[in-house]
Each structure stands twice: as C-alpha cells, then as structure tokens.
Design a protein around this motif. Sequence first.
Motif, short mmCIF file in Angstrom:
data_model
loop_
_atom_site.label_atom_id
_atom_site.label_comp_id
_atom_site.label_asym_id
_atom_site.label_seq_id
_atom_site.Cartn_x
_atom_site.Cartn_y
_atom_site.Cartn_z
N PHE A 41 41.77 34.13 48.34
CA PHE A 41 40.63 34.78 48.62
C PHE A 41 40.99 35.97 49.91
O PHE A 41 40.74 37.07 49.74
N ARG A 78 41.61 40.46 48.98
CA ARG A 78 40.60 41.22 49.49
C ARG A 78 41.28 42.28 50.45
O ARG A 78 40.45 43.03 50.92
N HIS A 91 40.02 27.60 42.50
CA HIS A 91 38.85 28.60 41.82
C HIS A 91 39.33 29.42 40.96
O HIS A 91 39.98 30.39 41.23
N PHE A 141 38.29 32.01 39.25
CA PHE A 141 38.08 33.56 39.33
C PHE A 141 38.74 33.88 40.56
O PHE A 141 39.19 35.29 40.48
N LEU A 142 39.13 33.27 41.61
CA LEU A 142 39.95 33.93 42.69
C LEU A 142 41.54 34.30 42.00
O LEU A 142 42.03 35.12 42.22
N ILE A 166 36.87 22.02 40.09
CA ILE A 166 36.93 22.87 41.16
C ILE A 166 36.05 22.71 42.45
O ILE A 166 35.90 23.65 43.21
N HIS A 177 30.38 37.10 44.41
CA HIS A 177 31.32 36.78 43.48
C HIS A 177 32.64 36.62 44.66
O HIS A 177 33.77 37.21 44.53
N PHE A 178 32.52 35.73 45.71
CA PHE A 178 33.14 35.46 46.64
C PHE A 178 33.46 36.75 47.36
O PHE A 178 34.87 37.33 47.63
N HIS A 179 32.72 37.68 47.80
CA HIS A 179 32.98 38.70 48.63
C HIS A 179 32.39 38.50 49.70
O HIS A 179 33.38 38.41 50.85
N HIS A 217 29.11 43.60 42.23
CA HIS A 217 28.61 44.07 40.93
C HIS A 217 27.51 43.19 40.33
O HIS A 217 27.07 43.69 39.28
N PHE A 226 28.34 29.79 41.57
CA PHE A 226 29.95 30.21 41.42
C PHE A 226 30.71 28.94 42.22
O PHE A 226 31.86 28.88 41.81
#
Lengths: 120, 284
Positions: free
Chosen positions: A11, A15, A78, A80-81, A118, B60-62, B129, B154
Amino acid sequence: MSKYYVNKFLFTIDRDPALVERYRDDPKGTVAWWLEEEGPRNLGVAGFERTTWLSLEEDEREALEKHDKVALFAMGAHPFLTLTLWIAMFERDFTEPLGMQLDYAAALADFQLPYPDITT
Amino acid sequence: MAKIVAICATTHHPFYYKTSKMSEDEAPPFAKEWIEKVTRYRETLTKAEPDVLVMIGSDHFHQLWLNSMPQFLVGNAPFYDANYYNEEREFGLPQLLLRGDVELANFILEKGLEVGFDLAFSNELRVDHSITCPIFTIRPEADLPIVPIYTNIFAPPLPQPKRFVELGKTIRTIVEEWPSEKRVAIIGTGHLSLELGGPRQFGPHGPDPDFDSKAVDWISNGKIDEALAEVSLESLHAPGNATHGFMDFMLMMGVAQGQVADYADTLDLFHTMEAYFTWYPKGE
C-alpha cells in the motif's frame, strides 16, 4: 504471519511514485529501508508516534525482496494491492495490451478455490 | 419532501474514460458499442433532471486503510477532491473537484444513526474511481453536488449481504423524508463477477458468465429475496475474487425496493460484464 504488514508495504509503496520506481529497481534495498523508516509509521497519527511491534516473517520479507507475486498470493496478501503495484512496476515491460496481466494470471494458474484467505 | 427522480446502478469500469477519448484509429473494436450504450444510459439520468446525487461506491485502499476500516461511511464535506495519482497512472483518470451537499449528508447520517445504522462519517474525503466512473459515464459535466457513501466490499471481514440490502432500503426512506424540494438521484456502482490479482483475471469475458446472467436477472427484475437466498459472503468467492462488489448492486436493489428496472442493458466485455440499470420510482 503478518499479512497486515505485507499489505502495508504494498500500500505505501504503490501510492508514492518515487517508491514505485525504487522498489522496481532495488527490491531488497527498498524492503530494508522500508522496515526501518516507513513501516513503523502509523498512518493517521503523528510521524514520531511509531508502531513498536510490527515485523515481517522471514518468508514474507523474502517474497517482497524477490518480487514474488505467487508467494504473496499464497500468503493471502491483498490481491488488489499486489496487482496494482505490479501493473505500475512491470506493465511497461510487455508490448501486448494486458500482456503483464495475462502473464500474472498464468503464474497463478495452479491455485484452485478456495484461494488463500485475505482476511486481516 | 425531496423527490427521488432516478435510481441508477451500474458497473464501474475504470477504462471507459480513456477508451471514450481515443481516436477511431486507436480505439479498440468494442469502443463504439460501449460508448453508444453508455450514452443511452446517460440519457436515463439526464431526463430525470436531478439536483443532487447520492453516490454509493467503495474505496479501493486509497483513503480508507486497514488501520481503521469503516464498514459503511457517509461523506459530509462541502467538497470532494477526486481520483488519485495511481488511478491517473493506471487508468488515465483525471483529477476532479466535486461539490458536496452537506445538508443531505448530515440528514442521512443522523437519520441513519436513529434507525440503527451506525454510519461512520468523513469531513475530508478524497473519493476514488468508484464514485468518479459514474460521473464520467452518466454526468460528465460533474456539475451536481454529491453525497458519497462508501461500503466495505474490499477488506474482509465484510458486512453481510442482507445489510447492504437493508442499507439501500434505509437510504431510500431517509431521502424521501428529507425536507427539501430537491430532486435526488441515487447512483451506485458495483461489480458482477470479477477477478483481480488472481488466476482468472483479464479473460475474454467476466470470470463467471453464469453468475452474471443470474445476477442481471435478479437486478433487473427486483428479485431481492432470490438474490439473498443464493448470495453469501462465502458464495461470492466462487464467481471471482472481487465479486463481493456485487453487494453494492444488492444495496441498489434495496434502494429500488424490489421494483422491476425501467431500463436494463449489458455489454459483454473482456475482463468483466458491464451492466446498466435505471429505476424511476413509481409516479415519475
């Protein structure tokens, strides 16, 4: 096992554009730096209020140091990460559209349902 | 009292914006049909002439992270910066500034708390988004104030599917009780079958076309009980590892209170099936 800390690594790298490049180019050095400097920073509180107890297991550290997405999936990082960060780091190395994503899927082809948990 | 003039539920495909901006030469073969379908869908909202948009999505994990993860959260800020660096990087989504409707947000929060939804709130929320995709598709002017409501689809453990339906019904009731003359549209985005970061990702279709066709039937025909009987947190793993986003569609079925959709359309794309539904509450 510290799924949370693995996720926190993914994460916080994803970013930050500079960290994405740093992790692509020097995974081992980035993990070592991160564990010292960034990992203990509790996001949402003042920077000097460090978290004192979080750490990675040896296999988690190794998976991150080796850019081993298959091991990360198996540990329940995770997805998605991991995917998002991998797109940022490696999509550029493929010429076909979605080449990286399809290669990524193929690398995970041996996983059957249920996938690794997860939940953190 | 406020009037709900449209209820819209749709998938949020982050590549639509980029695809819609491509020249004919560079656009993929499916672009034309996709743009046509979205344009028709946009009209279902435009003709309802809304003044304010309640928008349901999922971070989304932002901004929301595992160190304090709310299950349901209402934004009650006067403005929302929107989209993140990594969404610009990955999807080509531009950053936006959206206005907020604080009065409606606070009304939803307070009434929600009164009736048993312990909603979290945020005075400073940068939306992602899941909120901006429907702005780009069905309100590209980005000119209306919004109330963003985030759900956790999520980061497990997640709320139960029935709570999504109940929250949808509750949002509907609260908005209808809002002492205002404004025309409100409630817009939510979710997923049909979807896999991200797993072996079934980015196939030629969504990972589970059978689930998709069942889900489209549930949504378009208002079959809330049937969906609830079949869907559980456990069962949603099977159609694809990101299919828990379907619970945002279940929330929207709750908003629509079991009504049959006035507009329903789908598009079978690579990676996922796109779907577009609109309901006009009776009398509209």
